[in-house]
Design an enzyme around this catalytic site. Structure first.
Site, PDB file in Angstrom:
ATOM      1  N   HIS A   1      77.436  36.611  47.544  1.00  0.00           N
ATOM      2  CA  HIS A   1      78.868  36.823  47.790  1.00  0.00           C
ATOM      3  C   HIS A   1      79.068  37.529  49.138  1.00  0.00           C
ATOM      4  O   HIS A   1      79.975  37.198  49.893  1.00  0.00           O
ATOM      5  CB  HIS A   1      79.463  37.722  46.701  1.00  0.00           C
ATOM      6  CG  HIS A   1      79.359  37.187  45.310  1.00  0.00           C
ATOM      7  ND1 HIS A   1      78.508  37.711  44.377  1.00  0.00           N
ATOM      8  CD2 HIS A   1      80.009  36.178  44.689  1.00  0.00           C
ATOM      9  CE1 HIS A   1      78.646  37.067  43.229  1.00  0.00           C
ATOM     10  NE2 HIS A   1      79.536  36.112  43.382  1.00  0.00           N
TER      11      HIS A   1
ATOM     12  N   SER B   1      72.278  35.208  41.677  1.00  0.00           N
ATOM     13  CA  SER B   1      73.357  34.836  40.762  1.00  0.00           C
ATOM     14  C   SER B   1      73.700  36.041  39.900  1.00  0.00           C
ATOM     15  O   SER B   1      72.807  36.813  39.514  1.00  0.00           O
ATOM     16  CB  SER B   1      72.896  33.678  39.867  1.00  0.00           C
ATOM     17  OG  SER B   1      73.751  33.550  38.750  1.00  0.00           O
TER      18      SER B   1
ATOM     19  N   GLU C   1      74.261  39.777  47.194  1.00  0.00           N
ATOM     20  CA  GLU C   1      74.075  39.378  48.602  1.00  0.00           C
ATOM     21  C   GLU C   1      74.652  37.980  48.904  1.00  0.00           C
ATOM     22  O   GLU C   1      75.041  37.708  50.036  1.00  0.00           O
ATOM     23  CB  GLU C   1      72.588  39.373  48.960  1.00  0.00           C
ATOM     24  CG  GLU C   1      71.931  40.741  48.880  1.00  0.00           C
ATOM     25  CD  GLU C   1      72.234  41.605  50.095  1.00  0.00           C
ATOM     26  OE1 GLU C   1      72.310  41.069  51.200  1.00  0.00           O
ATOM     27  OE2 GLU C   1      72.394  42.829  49.904  1.00  0.00           O
TER      28      GLU C   1
ATOM     29  N   LYS D   1      75.508  27.269  46.759  1.00  0.00           N
ATOM     30  CA  LYS D   1      74.849  27.506  45.466  1.00  0.00           C
ATOM     31  C   LYS D   1      75.532  26.675  44.378  1.00  0.00           C
ATOM     32  O   LYS D   1      74.887  26.107  43.506  1.00  0.00           O
ATOM     33  CB  LYS D   1      74.922  28.996  45.146  1.00  0.00           C
ATOM     34  CG  LYS D   1      74.747  29.374  43.705  1.00  0.00           C
ATOM     35  CD  LYS D   1      73.303  29.591  43.380  1.00  0.00           C
ATOM     36  CE  LYS D   1      72.992  29.825  41.920  1.00  0.00           C
ATOM     37  NZ  LYS D   1      74.008  30.349  41.087  1.00  0.00           N
TER      38      LYS D   1
HETATM   39  P1  AMP Z   1      80.866  33.353  41.435  1.00  0.00           P
HETATM   40  O1  AMP Z   1      81.242  34.788  41.465  1.00  0.00           O
HETATM   41  O2  AMP Z   1      79.542  33.077  40.788  1.00  0.00           O
HETATM   42  O3  AMP Z   1      81.983  32.464  40.946  1.00  0.00           O
HETATM   43  O4  AMP Z   1      80.641  32.936  42.950  1.00  0.00           O
HETATM   44  C1  AMP Z   1      81.650  33.116  43.920  1.00  0.00           C
HETATM   45  C2  AMP Z   1      81.258  32.392  45.172  1.00  0.00           C
HETATM   46  O5  AMP Z   1      80.018  32.903  45.667  1.00  0.00           O
HETATM   47  C3  AMP Z   1      81.045  30.883  44.945  1.00  0.00           C
HETATM   48  O6  AMP Z   1      81.594  30.154  46.026  1.00  0.00           O
HETATM   49  C4  AMP Z   1      79.549  30.766  44.876  1.00  0.00           C
HETATM   50  O7  AMP Z   1      79.070  29.502  45.270  1.00  0.00           O
HETATM   51  C5  AMP Z   1      79.115  31.840  45.866  1.00  0.00           C
HETATM   52  N1  AMP Z   1      77.748  32.249  45.587  1.00  0.00           N
HETATM   53  C6  AMP Z   1      77.237  32.695  44.397  1.00  0.00           C
HETATM   54  N2  AMP Z   1      75.904  32.916  44.499  1.00  0.00           N
HETATM   55  C7  AMP Z   1      75.555  32.583  45.763  1.00  0.00           C
HETATM   56  C8  AMP Z   1      74.330  32.595  46.485  1.00  0.00           C
HETATM   57  N3  AMP Z   1      73.191  32.951  45.924  1.00  0.00           N
HETATM   58  N4  AMP Z   1      74.341  32.190  47.773  1.00  0.00           N
HETATM   59  C9  AMP Z   1      75.502  31.796  48.373  1.00  0.00           C
HETATM   60  N5  AMP Z   1      76.700  31.773  47.744  1.00  0.00           N
HETATM   61  C10 AMP Z   1      76.730  32.165  46.466  1.00  0.00           C
END
Ligand code: AMP
Length: 285
Positions: free
Chosen positions: A37, A185, A35, A149
């Site tokens: 992403h 996450s 959610e 985040k």
């Molecule tokens: P990642 O796949 O963990 O590299 O995250 C990709 C993008 O999604 C990054 O910009 C993160 O900051 C964002 N993101 C990950 N988890 C969350 C969350 N719980 N709330 C908002 N954005 C998120």
């Protein structure tokens, strides 16, 4: 919705869109979408004519003892989520496509990357800046979306775009949480049921820190000490850091007299989780 593995395919598609006068939004991710992403992709779809989501577990942002191999992956589920929200293209390159033999150019940053996560993950932000620069050059987006985040990552990307004169608007999006408060996450899947319960100590301490500030606390150390006490009450938790830094420079501050970030990294068992709160205005500023 298309899935492109090749850089050339993405370039050709984006060229066509630009020819038609469409604006393009980019959401860089490592996949296993949730959610959090989804909220970034939704915002990108609202603000742009076309949206590219990159799904790439970027090897060069992982340290040698980190979870590159075990990082969860599920492209089928990811593409269903992207499609349901209205994204137009998933860019899903192989590591070889992004880092072919002979690759030796990196984007690095001083100061902002030396604090917080940069201390325990010294090569992480070099990997992030490099892959994000490459994605910007491949997709040529008008806007790119990042979550609060990863607040230090967001600050680093904003600084990189400013320093290197990249003509891209960086949009920060708020943290999406589970109903009990845990920040969403992809790494939450590592937690067993007992650890999942223990992980609530992160959002509990964040909430307590926020309340202390709202009640008038101006001393950064008092705020972080109170948060450390809360986290230490959980036997499965081991603190990596609990810090308050200037929102722009990521340097530690003593007084809460400017926009700041209070960020934490905590191991629950073997899983390292992060959370934070940001104060842009309020208090005595
Ligand atoms: P990642 O796949 O963990 O590299 O995250 C990709 C993008 O999604 C990054 O910009 C993160 O900051 C964002 N993101 C990950 N988890 C969350 C969350 N719980 N709330 C908002 N954005 C998120």
């Amino acid at each position: 919705m298309k899935i492109a593995e090749k850089i050339q395919e993405v370039r050709e598609q984006v060229k066509e869109w630009h020819k038609e006068g469409f604006t393009v939004g980019l959401v860089p991710t490592m996949g296993y979408l949730h959610e959090g992403h989804k909220s970034l992709i939704e915002r990108a779809c609202k603000e742009n004519d076309r949206v590219v989501v990159s799904v790439f577990v970027n090897p060069i942002q992982f340290g040698p003892t980190e979870d590159l191999e075990s990082y969860p992956r599920d492209l089928e589920k990811d593409s269903a989520l992207c499609e349901s929200v209205g994204a137009n293209l998933i860019f899903h390159p192989t590591p070889e496509e992004m880092y072919p033999n002979g690759f030796c150019s990196f984007v690095d940053m001083d100061v902002l990357t030396k604090e917080l996560c940069g201390l325990s993950r010294p090569t992480h932000f070099r990997g992030v800046c490099t892959v994000v620069s490459k994605l910007f050059n491949i997709v040529k987006p008008d806007r790119a979306y990042f979550g609060e985040k990863d607040a230090q990552q967001l600050a680093v990307i904003k600084r990189m775009v400013l320093d290197l004169n990249m003509d891209i608007k960086i949009i920060g999006c708020p943290i999406v949480r589970e109903s009990d408060g845990l920040a969403k996450s992809s790494r939450n899947t590592y937690l067993n049921p007992e650890e999942r319960k223990a992980a609530l100590i992160l959002s509990k301490s964040i909430k307590a820190g926020k309340i202390l500030f709202e009640q008038g606390e101006t001393d950064a150390k008092k705020l972080t000490d109170a948060m450390k006490d809360i986290i230490s009450s959980e036997p499965l938790a081991r603190i990596d850091y609990v810090k308050t830094v200037d929102l722009l420079t990521m340097q530690q501050i003593d007084k809460l007299d400017r926009p700041f970030l209070t960020a934490i990294a905590v191991y629950i068992g073997k899983t390292r989780l992060i959370d934070n709160f940001i104060v842009q205005s309020g208090g005595n500023f």
